[in-house]
Design an enzyme around this catalytic site. Structure first.
Site: not given
Ligand code: M6R
Length: 595
Positions: A2, A29, A76, A102-103, A470, A474, A477, A493, A590
């Site tokens: 919050c 937030r 929230w 908040n909290g 993952e 990263k 990306e 393989h 995003k």
């Molecule tokens: O919002 P989402 O979790 O559905 O997004 C899925 C992917 O587009 C997202 O995780 C993307 O791979 C990230 N930017 C990776 O860091």
């Protein structure tokens, strides 16, 4: 999480626009409801509802609100579902006090019962209302406002901050215990807020409040007192010189680094939220009797699904199928029906690939649940029930804290499904803190030589396999290098042929998989490659790997999660070393709302 904001001015005026703007600046937030109250001339005007700031502001004409004092709050949900009555601020029994917090007041349930037994009017299930009644209780017994807040402090357990005011008064009062609170001092007004972004457009003169301090705000001055003994506290105001952007980044050079360091706290929040949640029980109940369970997501969220499937098997003995959302349709859709359950995982809740799969699965009668970060997103509205990731806004394009909280959520689900005590997970946030602290230097040490390579692999096995994928995502990306994530045993393989002198291969090692990882390491090093092991201190890893990044000792499940943190740090530092902006990598967005 919050956010609260309160302002005291000299005389009645239009405070609505200031309150709405302050609320907007706290939206980062994360929130589900919005409210505002103004006080003046013996009257309190209270307006609140579920929804986005702009929606609630328009529906309830918040901008028109006038007063000499004003409070706004973004809620929230933790105690009580998102609803108008649970939204904040709250009134006391007879409507002459108004406040917002908040909290988390952890003894909220017990307090509500006490208040009702004492004849107070309790309207909601929200713990913010308990803060108001806790003060009301002592004002009604004849104490002055500061003394009432001091006594209420003894009754309210948990971490919180609240702001509160009374009709026939010209001041606001606030207290900080564990949650953020900052004072702003301007020309003809003072204000208080959970965070600086809502204060800085009004004034750059601030006072930082510490835990255990009660604040009284007049239009032209503020006073701080100790909650312990009521004594006055002297503190000089300071001037904020940083830009708004720097303030929003919380002192970190990039949002990504800030969000990486927010992971321990976010993990605490999701544990608090899901450990005893009845919503989780609803989902698990359906999974217990399901013919088949699918975990569906894209990108980072898919990697969390992979981790979830490992945890479900290992902690609950329940098989689950992790699947990339677009592939769900050709590979599984013709075979699913009402006996099956799908958990759709998405940070944004708007990824088109995920929503397509959700729509198709729903059309075949499959029971569909969500795991999402953005409250009010399409996924949260289109599923029978959804679980929150509790991360607040994640601004940087590379997902970090939402990934670790997705993994935390899967751990909680798997533990609860397996009838295990989720208390075992309570050590994880602190282990995450230690991992970030202890690996920072080790990671930075390998950046200079790794930076010379534009091609590398990241391998893992079992519960560290999703972490390796993952980490590789990263790295590619935000460093624009080609980095492939793979099951360590698959490397021989085919990809092994890429190894030349100095070729980098990262290994994420779980404590139970060391012998297998050591084999993989040797396949690389005996061909001149450079193997970097990420795992708990282990003589076998140290003796065989070219470089070692050590994480704290932890259980196998926690340890796998910890290995991703140095991989996040590594990609961040490599990206910065290459002169890129890790928050906004080229070509990416995003939220991907296209097929
Ligand atoms: O919002 P989402 O979790 O559905 O997004 C899925 C992917 O587009 C997202 O995780 C993307 O791979 C990230 N930017 C990776 O860091």
């Amino acid at each position: 999480m919050c956010g609260i904001f309160g302002i005291v001015t000299e005389k009645e005026q239009r405070l609505g626009p200031i309150l709405v703007e302050a609320a907007r600046r706290l939206t980062y937030r994360g929130y589900d409801s919005v409210g505002a109250a103004t006080l003046s001339g013996g009257r309190i005007d209270l307006r609140k509802d579920v929804g986005r700031v702009d929606e609630v502001a328009e529906k309830h004409r918040l901008a028109e609100m006038t007063g000499q004092r004003g409070i706004t709050q973004l809620r929230w949900a933790t105690f009580g579902e998102p609803s108008q009555v649970n939204a904040q601020p709250h009134l006391d029994s007879d409507g002459d006090l108004v406040g917002a917090h908040n909290g988390n007041v952890v003894n909220n349930v017990e307090l509500r019962q006490e208040f009702m037994a004492e004849g107070m009017t309790v309207r909601s299930h929200n713990d913010g209302e308990s803060c108001v009644h806790a003060v009301e209780r002592y004002i009604d017994r004849g104490h002055d406002f500061i003394e009432a807040i001091r006594r209420a402090y003894g009754d309210l357990q948990g971490d919180y901050a609240y702001v509160i005011g009374r009709i026939h008064d010209d001041k606001l009062y606030a207290i900080k215990k564990g949650s953020g609170l900052v004072i702003g001092i301007g020309e003809g007004f003072t204000c208080v807020s959970s965070d600086l972004p809502s204060i800085l457009p009004l004034t750059r003169t601030i006072v930082r409040v510490q835990d255990g301090e009660i604040i009284t705000l007049w239009a032209d001055r503020v006073e701080l007192r100790s909650v312990v003994d009521g004594r006055l506290i002297e503190r000089q105001p300071e001037a904020v010189t940083e830009t708004m952007e720097a303030v929003q980044k919380g002192g970190y050079p990039h949002f990504m680094l800030k969000e990486i360091h927010e992971q321990p706290q976010a993990a605490r929040e999701v544990l608090h939220m899901l450990a005893g949640s009845s919503e989780v029980e609803t989902v698990l109940e359906r999974m217990r009797t399901a013919r088949q369970v699918y975990f569906i997501g894209c990108g980072t969220s898919y990697h969390a699904c992979l981790a979830g499937a490992v945890y479900f098997a290992q902690l609950a003995g329940r098989a689950a199928i992790p699947v990339l959302a677009p592939q769900f349709i050709p590979q599984y859709l013709p075979a699913v029906g009402p006996q099956d359950v799908g958990l759709f995982v998405s940070q944004s809740g708007e990824t088109k690939d995920v929503l397509n799969a959700l729509q198709a699965a729903g059309d075949r009668g499959m029971a569909c649940y969500g795991l999402a970060n953005v409250i009010g997103s399409t996924l949260t509205k289109a599923t029978a029930s959804w679980l929150p990731l509790c991360c607040g806004y994640e601004i940087s394009v590379p997902a970090t804290k939402t990934f670790t909280n997705q993994v935390m959520a899967f751990l909680i689900l798997a533990m609860r499904l397996g009838g295990r005590d989720v208390k075992a997970l309570e050590a994880i946030p602190e282990l995450m803190e230690r991992t970030l602290e202890e690996t920072a230097r080790q990671v930075e040490a390998i950046v200079p030589w790794l930076n010379a390579w534009n091609d590398l692999y990241c391998l893992g096995y079992g519960a560290t396999y999703p972490m390796a994928l993952e980490g590789a995502l990263k790295l590619k990306e935000i460093t624009y290098a080609h980095c492939e994530g793979m099951l360590s045993t698959e490397f021989k393989h085919g990809p092994l042929s890429a190894v030349t002198k100095g070729y980098p291969v990262l290994f994420a090692a779980g404590p139970e998989d060391v012998p297998l990882i050591v084999s993989g390491i040797n396949e690389v090093t005996c061909r001149g490659g450079r193997a970097i092991a990420i795992g708990p201190e282990d003589a076998r890893l140290r003796a065989n790997a070219s470089d070692m990044i050590t994480i704290p000792q932890a259980s196998a499940m926690a340890s796998s999660l910890l290995t991703v943190l140095p991989l996040q740090l590594l990609s961040y530092h490599l990206s910065v070393a290459r002169g890129y902006d890790p928050d906004f990598p080229r070509n990416l967005s995003k939220t991907l709302t296209v097929d």
